[in-house]
Design an enzyme around this catalytic site. Structure first.
Site, short mmCIF file in Angstrom:
data_model
loop_
_atom_site.label_atom_id
_atom_site.label_comp_id
_atom_site.label_asym_id
_atom_site.label_seq_id
_atom_site.Cartn_x
_atom_site.Cartn_y
_atom_site.Cartn_z
N ASP A 132 0.85 -1.19 0.00
CA ASP A 132 0.00 0.00 0.00
C ASP A 132 0.88 1.24 0.00
O ASP A 132 2.04 1.19 0.42
CB ASP A 132 -0.87 0.03 1.26
CG ASP A 132 -2.06 -0.91 1.16
OD1 ASP A 132 -2.46 -1.26 0.05
OD2 ASP A 132 -2.59 -1.29 2.23
N ARG A 182 -0.88 -0.86 -8.88
CA ARG A 182 -2.25 -0.46 -8.53
C ARG A 182 -2.31 1.06 -8.59
O ARG A 182 -1.58 1.74 -7.87
CB ARG A 182 -2.55 -0.96 -7.12
CG ARG A 182 -3.91 -0.49 -6.57
CD ARG A 182 -4.10 -1.00 -5.14
NE ARG A 182 -4.18 -2.45 -5.11
CZ ARG A 182 -3.92 -3.20 -4.02
NH1 ARG A 182 -3.56 -2.62 -2.89
NH2 ARG A 182 -4.03 -4.51 -4.07
P1 FDA Z 1 -13.99 9.19 -5.97
O1 FDA Z 1 -13.61 9.33 -4.54
O2 FDA Z 1 -14.02 10.41 -6.81
O3 FDA Z 1 -15.36 8.44 -6.04
C1 FDA Z 1 -16.08 8.21 -7.24
C2 FDA Z 1 -17.43 7.60 -6.89
O4 FDA Z 1 -17.22 6.30 -6.32
C3 FDA Z 1 -18.23 8.35 -5.85
O5 FDA Z 1 -18.99 9.36 -6.43
C4 FDA Z 1 -19.08 7.24 -5.27
O6 FDA Z 1 -20.13 6.93 -6.14
C5 FDA Z 1 -18.12 6.09 -5.24
N1 FDA Z 1 -17.33 6.04 -3.99
C6 FDA Z 1 -16.03 6.38 -3.83
N2 FDA Z 1 -15.62 6.17 -2.56
C7 FDA Z 1 -16.68 5.71 -1.90
C8 FDA Z 1 -16.90 5.30 -0.56
N3 FDA Z 1 -15.92 5.35 0.37
N4 FDA Z 1 -18.14 4.85 -0.23
C9 FDA Z 1 -19.12 4.78 -1.14
N5 FDA Z 1 -18.99 5.16 -2.44
C10 FDA Z 1 -17.78 5.62 -2.81
N6 FDA Z 1 -5.35 5.25 -1.38
C11 FDA Z 1 -4.08 5.52 -0.97
O7 FDA Z 1 -3.75 6.69 -0.73
N7 FDA Z 1 -3.18 4.50 -0.81
C12 FDA Z 1 -3.48 3.21 -1.10
O8 FDA Z 1 -2.63 2.33 -0.95
C13 FDA Z 1 -4.80 2.91 -1.56
N8 FDA Z 1 -5.18 1.65 -1.87
C14 FDA Z 1 -6.39 1.43 -2.49
C15 FDA Z 1 -6.71 0.16 -2.97
C16 FDA Z 1 -7.89 -0.02 -3.66
C17 FDA Z 1 -8.19 -1.38 -4.22
C18 FDA Z 1 -8.80 1.06 -3.85
C19 FDA Z 1 -10.08 0.87 -4.62
C20 FDA Z 1 -8.50 2.28 -3.35
C21 FDA Z 1 -7.31 2.50 -2.65
N9 FDA Z 1 -7.01 3.74 -2.12
C22 FDA Z 1 -5.72 3.98 -1.68
C23 FDA Z 1 -8.05 4.79 -1.99
C24 FDA Z 1 -8.07 5.71 -3.18
O9 FDA Z 1 -6.92 6.53 -3.19
C25 FDA Z 1 -9.31 6.64 -3.14
O10 FDA Z 1 -9.28 7.41 -1.98
C26 FDA Z 1 -10.62 5.91 -3.22
O11 FDA Z 1 -10.57 4.81 -4.10
C27 FDA Z 1 -11.74 6.85 -3.71
O12 FDA Z 1 -11.42 7.34 -4.98
P2 FDA Z 1 -12.23 6.91 -6.31
O13 FDA Z 1 -11.20 6.67 -7.37
O14 FDA Z 1 -13.07 5.77 -6.02
O15 FDA Z 1 -13.01 8.20 -6.75
#
Ligand code: FDA
Length: 305
Positions: A132, A182
Site C-alpha cells: 500500500d 495499482r
Molecule cells: P472518488 O472518490 O471520486 O469516487 C467516485 C465515486 O465512487 C463516488 O462518487 C461514489 O459513487 C463512489 N465512492 C467512492 N468512494 C466511496 C466510498 N468510500 N463509499 C461509497 N462510495 C464511494 N489510497 C491511498 O492513498 N493509498 C493506497 O494504498 C490505496 N489503496 C487502495 C486500494 C484499492 C483497491 C482502492 C479501490 C482504493 C485504494 N485507495 C488507496 C483509496 C483511493 O486513493 C481513493 O481514496 C478511493 O478509491 C476513492 O477514490 P475513487 O477513485 O473511487 O473516486
C-alpha cells in the site's frame, strides 16, 4: 473542507476514542471492514470468490510505534497466508501490506525484513503481496523497499497515487514487464506543493497515468470506483488490445458492490480490497472523507441506539 476536517480527525487520538466507544460505530464499520480476525477474513474471501471476485486482504493497522506491534503484524500476515493456502483460496486471494504497520516510521530495515518475510510466506502460499502507499513522506522509502523486494519476488505490487505530481514519472519507471501497479487517486491530506488539489486535476492526472500503464508491458490494476474512470479503463483496454488477464479493476469492500459484479459479468478480472482487524479507525475515516453520504450514514449510527 469537510474532507480536510475528517482527515484531520483521522489523526486525532481524542476523536478516535470518542468514535470507538460510540454505540453503533461497529455496525457501520462492518459495511467496510470484513471483521476482526483471520476467520472473518477467510469467510468474506470465500463469499467474494463464490461471486467470481478476486481479493486482496489488508490486516488493518498503521503507524506502528513498537517493534512488538510490527512483529505481531508480520505474524498475522504469515498466519493469514497459511490459512488462505490451506483453504485453496490462493492465488485468487493475495495480501496488501502497509509498511508503516511493519515499523517503517522508526526502523526502515525492520520494516523491510518483515515485508520480506511476508513475501516469503506469500510465495510459499502461491500468491503475491502488494505494498500500500501512505502519505507522501513515505513514497521514496516505500518505492525503494519495493525495488529491493522485486529483486527476489518480481510479482510484488506497487500502489501509485494519481494526486501526487511525481506519479506520472513513477508510472513510467514502473511500466515494465512483470510489474504490477495499482493506480488509485490517493486518500491522504497532502500539501499543494506535492499534490493536485482539485478533483478535476486529480481525475486528469489519473487518466494520464492510466494511459502510461495501459499502453505499457506491465500489469495495471485500476483501483477506482469512479464511473467515468472505469469507463475510460474499459475503453483503454480495447484501444491497447489488452487481454482480460493482462490488467484488472479493483474496488474496496462495501463500495459499489453492484458495479463490481457487473464488471465480472462483462468478463473483467475484478479484485476487492478487503480490510479486517481491530484497528479500523484510520481506514474508516479515509472512507468517510471520500464521500459525504458515508458521513451522514455514520453520524446517524453514532447518534441512534
Ligand atoms: P472518488 O472518490 O471520486 O469516487 C467516485 C465515486 O465512487 C463516488 O462518487 C461514489 O459513487 C463512489 N465512492 C467512492 N468512494 C466511496 C466510498 N468510500 N463509499 C461509497 N462510495 C464511494 N489510497 C491511498 O492513498 N493509498 C493506497 O494504498 C490505496 N489503496 C487502495 C486500494 C484499492 C483497491 C482502492 C479501490 C482504493 C485504494 N485507495 C488507496 C483509496 C483511493 O486513493 C481513493 O481514496 C478511493 O478509491 C476513492 O477514490 P475513487 O477513485 O473511487 O473516486
Amino acid at each position: 473542507m469537510l474532507r480536510s476536517v475528517i482527515l484531520a480527525a483521522a489523526r486525532s487520538a481524542r476523536v478516535e476514542r470518542l468514535v470507538e466507544t460510540a454505540p453503533l460505530s461497529r455496525e457501520v464499520v462492518r459495511r467496510f471492514v470484513a471483521g476482526t480476525d483471520t476467520s472473518d477474513a477467510l469467510r468474506v474471501t470465500r463469499e467474494l470468490a463464490d461471486a467470481g471476485l478476486a481479493v486482496t486482504l489488508d490486516n488493518l493497522g498503521e503507524d506502528t510505534v513498537t517493534p512488538e506491534q510490527a512483529q505481531a503484524t508480520r505474524e498475522e500476515y504469515e498466519r493469514l497466508l497459511a490459512v488462505l493456502a490451506e483453504a485453496q483460496l490462493t492465488p485468487m486471494a493475495e495480501v496488501s501490506v502497509k509498511l508503516s504497520a511493519l515499523g517503517q516510521r522508526f526502523d526502515e530495515k525492520l520494516a523491510y525484513d518483515h515485508a520480506r518475510a511476508i513475501c516469503v510466506a506469500a510465495s510459499a502460499a502461491g500468491t503475491t503481496v502488494t505494498l500500500d502507499m501512505e502519505d507522501h513522506t513515505t513514497t521514496d522509502s516505500t518505492l525503494e523497499t519495493l525495488t529491493r523486494l522485486r529483486e527476489e519476488f518480481p510479482a510484488t505490487g506497487a500502489v501509485l497515487q494519481a494526486y501526487l505530481r511525481r506519479t506520472e514519472d513513477d508510472c513510467r519507471a514502473l511500466a515494465v514487464a512483470g510489474s504490477r501497479v495499482r493506480l488509485c487517486k490517493g486518500a491522504y491530506k497532502e500539501p499543494e506543493t506535492v499534490a493536485y488539489q482539485s478533483p478535476l486535476d486529480v481525475d486528469l492526472a489519473y487518466v494520464r497515468c492510466m494511459n502510461i500503464l495501459m499502453s505499457g508491458p506491465g500489469y495495471p490494476m485500476l483501483a477506482t470506483h469512479d464511473p467515468r474512470l472505469v469507463a475510460i479503463g474499459e475503453d483503454r483496454a480495447k484501444w491497447f488490445e489488452r487481454s482480460a488477464d493482462s490488467f484488472e479493476f479493483q474496488m474496496l469492500y462495501g463500495v459499489r458492490d453492484v458495479e463490481q459484479r457487473r464488471l465480472v459479468e462483462q468478463g473483467y478480472l475484478v479484485r476487492t480490497y478487503v480490510p479486517y482487524g481491530t484497528e479500523w479507525y484510520g481506514y474508516m475515516m479515509r472512507r468517510l472523507a471520500e464521500r459525504p453520504a458515508n458521513v451522514a450514514l455514520f453520524l446517524r449510527a453514532l447518534t441512534s441506539r
